[in-house]
Scaffold this motif. Structure first.
Motif, PDB file in Angstrom:
ATOM      1  N   THR A 131      41.761  46.479  27.648  1.00  0.00           N
ATOM      2  CA  THR A 131      43.064  45.872  28.434  1.00  0.00           C
ATOM      3  C   THR A 131      42.992  47.559  29.734  1.00  0.00           C
ATOM      4  O   THR A 131      43.754  48.334  29.709  1.00  0.00           O
ATOM      5  N   TRP A 150      44.280  43.209  22.903  1.00  0.00           N
ATOM      6  CA  TRP A 150      44.126  44.808  21.722  1.00  0.00           C
ATOM      7  C   TRP A 150      43.265  45.397  22.640  1.00  0.00           C
ATOM      8  O   TRP A 150      42.314  44.851  23.405  1.00  0.00           O
ATOM      9  N   ASN A 151      43.297  46.912  22.738  1.00  0.00           N
ATOM     10  CA  ASN A 151      42.604  47.405  23.067  1.00  0.00           C
ATOM     11  C   ASN A 151      42.767  48.926  22.008  1.00  0.00           C
ATOM     12  O   ASN A 151      42.519  49.344  21.487  1.00  0.00           O
ATOM     13  N   ALA A 198      46.887  49.841  25.568  1.00  0.00           N
ATOM     14  CA  ALA A 198      47.309  48.810  25.392  1.00  0.00           C
ATOM     15  C   ALA A 198      49.131  48.796  25.518  1.00  0.00           C
ATOM     16  O   ALA A 198      49.587  47.820  25.772  1.00  0.00           O
ATOM     17  N   ILE A 215      50.994  43.012  21.052  1.00  0.00           N
ATOM     18  CA  ILE A 215      49.516  44.449  20.643  1.00  0.00           C
ATOM     19  C   ILE A 215      49.156  43.533  19.517  1.00  0.00           C
ATOM     20  O   ILE A 215      50.060  43.643  17.695  1.00  0.00           O
TER      21      ILE A 215
END
Lengths: 255, 255
Positions: free
Chosen positions: B8, B29-30, B36, B47
Motif C-alpha cells: 500500500t 497487506w503491507n 497499511a 488488514i
C-alpha cells in the motif's frame, strides 16, 4: 507613448500585441518584412523598413532580436538617440551602455509562440535600468501591460533564465523524447496527457522536491537497467535517461 | 468482488481507494503495518498481517510492491491459490506464470502520491492477462473504476513506461533543478509557475515537437555557452544542460 519594437519574432510579436492593447503608438522593424507584416496586421503597428530611419519621436525602443543578431542591430540604430531596452534573460544591461544615454532591460518570464494567444496579466517582468527615469518607465509598462514588475540585476536574471530553460524548454524536451518513443512504436501520445497534466499541476501547488516519483526516485536499479537496455541503440535517449536517473538517485528523498 | 491489494505505497493506496469506492470487499497487506493502517483508515479495508494467511475468498490479488520486493512477496503468497495481477509498467506478465493458474497485468498510467487525491476517471489502464476470463475481469475493473482499459503486451508496455518516465519523472527533475538554482540564489520559485503552467497547457493542445523554444531551439550558442559557464561548478547541472541542449539542437526545427 511611442514605442518601437525591433524584432517581431515570438517575443517581439507578443510585446507589440500587449502594448497595442494599451493604445500606444507602435513602430516595428523585423529583418524579414513578411513577419513584420503579420505583426502589423494583428496590432495596427507601423512598419519601419530601415533601422537608421527610426522616427525620432520614439520614446522607448525594445530590442527583441536573437542574441546573435544584437550587435548588428545595435550598430544600425542611430547612436544615442533613443532609450534602448533589451529583452534577453541572459545578457547584461552593460551591453547597451555604448549605444544609448538611457537604457534598460525588460525580461518577461514566459515562453511565447508567435501568433498563439496568451494571458499577459500574470507574467512577471524583470526590469533593470541605467537611471531612475527609465526604471520607472519600465515599471509602469510592466505593471500596466503584464503581471508585475520586479527589479533584478543582470547576474540574478541570468540564473533565473537558466532556471526557466530547465523548467520549460527542458521539460518540453523530455516530453519530446516521450513523443518520439511512442510514435516509433505506434502508441498514442494522448495516453500520456493525463499523466503530464497531473505532473505539472502538482508543481503549481507543491515543490518539485516533494513530488519526485518513478524508478530513480525509489532507487529501483532493476527497472533502470531494463530501461537502459531497451534504449541502448539511441545514444541521446540512453545518456539522458542515465544522467537524469543518477541525478534523481543522489537526491535525499524519504523512502 | 473480494480484492486483495499487496503493498500500500503510492499506487496500492490509490488502487485500494478506487476499488473501495465501488463497494468491493478489500484485504490489504503491507510490509510496514503503519502504512497499511493509514490505507485501512481511509478505505475501510481489512488488514492481513501475513501473506501466507491471505483469505481463500479473495477473487483477485493486485501486487503493488516495488519491483525489487516482488520475488520475496511472490514466494510468500500461497502458490496457485489466487488470480495474481502485477501493476508494474516494465515487468513482463511472464514473471507470474509459476505462481498462479490465472494471472495478468493492470498498469494505470498515472503518477500517484500517497494520500493526495486524484481524479481516477481519466486514467488509462493498460491490461494483459493469461486467459480471457482474467482479461475480462481486469477490463471491467479498469472501465468501472478508472478511465478506460487498453490491451497492451509487455514489450509495448515497457516502452510506454519509459515514455512516462521521460514525460513525468524527468520533467519533474527538470523543475527540481530549476528549484535548486533559484533557492540557492534567493529567488522565488513562484516566479516560474506561470511559465510552467504555459508549458504544460501547450502540451495538452499541441505536440512537444511543435512547442520547442529557448536558446537551444534557436541554436543560440552564445547563450548556451554563457549558461554552461555559469553552471560549470555543478557537474550534474552542467552535464544535463549540455546534453539536452545538444539533443534539442539536432532536432529538425523550422527557424
Amino acid at each position: 507613448m511611442h514605442i518601437s519594437i525591433i524584432g517581431t519574432g515570438n517575443l517581439g510579436y507578443h510585446l507589440t500585441r500587449a502594448f497595442a492593447k494599451g493604445g500606444h503608438k507602435l513602430t516595428i522593424w523585423n529583418h524579414s518584412l513578411e513577419k513584420a507584416q503579420l505583426t502589423a496586421n494583428d496590432t495596427g503597428a507601423n512598419i519601419c523598413l530601415n533601422l537608421s530611419a527610426l522616427p525620432k519621436s520614439v520614446d522607448i525602443c525594445f530590442i527583441c532580436v536573437n542574441e546573435e543578431a544584437l550587435p548588428e542591430v545595435l550598430s544600425q540604430i542611430p547612436s544615442h538617440q533613443f532609450c534602448l531596452v533589451h529583452t534577453a534573460g541572459s545578457l547584461s544591461i552593460n551591453i547597451l551602455e555604448n549605444f544609448a544615454k538611457q537604457y534598460g532591460v525588460f525580461y518577461p518570464l514566459q515562453s511565447f509562440l508567435f501568433n498563439k494567444p496568451i494571458d499577459y496579466s500574470n507574467i512577471p517582468v524583470f526590469i533593470e535600468a541605467s537611471d531612475y527615469q527609465t526604471l520607472h518607465k519600465l515599471e509602469v509598462l510592466a505593471q500596466f501591460h503584464f503581471g508585475k514588475a520586479i527589479h533584478l540585476d543582470s547576474d540574478k536574471r541570468a540564473l533565473l533564465h537558466i532556471a526557466a530553460v530547465f523548467s520549460s524548454n527542458f521539460t518540453n524536451a523530455m516530453c519530446l523524447l516521450a513523443e518520439q518513443i511512442l510514435e516509433e512504436n505506434s502508441l498514442d501520445f494522448d495516453y500520456l496527457r493525463p499523466l503530464i497534466q497531473e505532473t505539472l499541476s502538482r508543481i503549481q501547488k507543491l515543490r518539485p522536491h516533494q513530488t519526485l516519483t518513478g524508478p530513480a526516485a525509489r532507487k529501483s536499479n532493476l527497472i533502470i537497467q531494463k530501461h537502459l537496455t531497451i534504449l541502448k541503440n539511441h545514444p541521446f535517449r540512453y545518456e539522458i535517461y542515465n544522467l537524469i536517473s543518477n541525478f534523481i538517485k543522489q537526491q535525499n528523498l524519504k523512502p
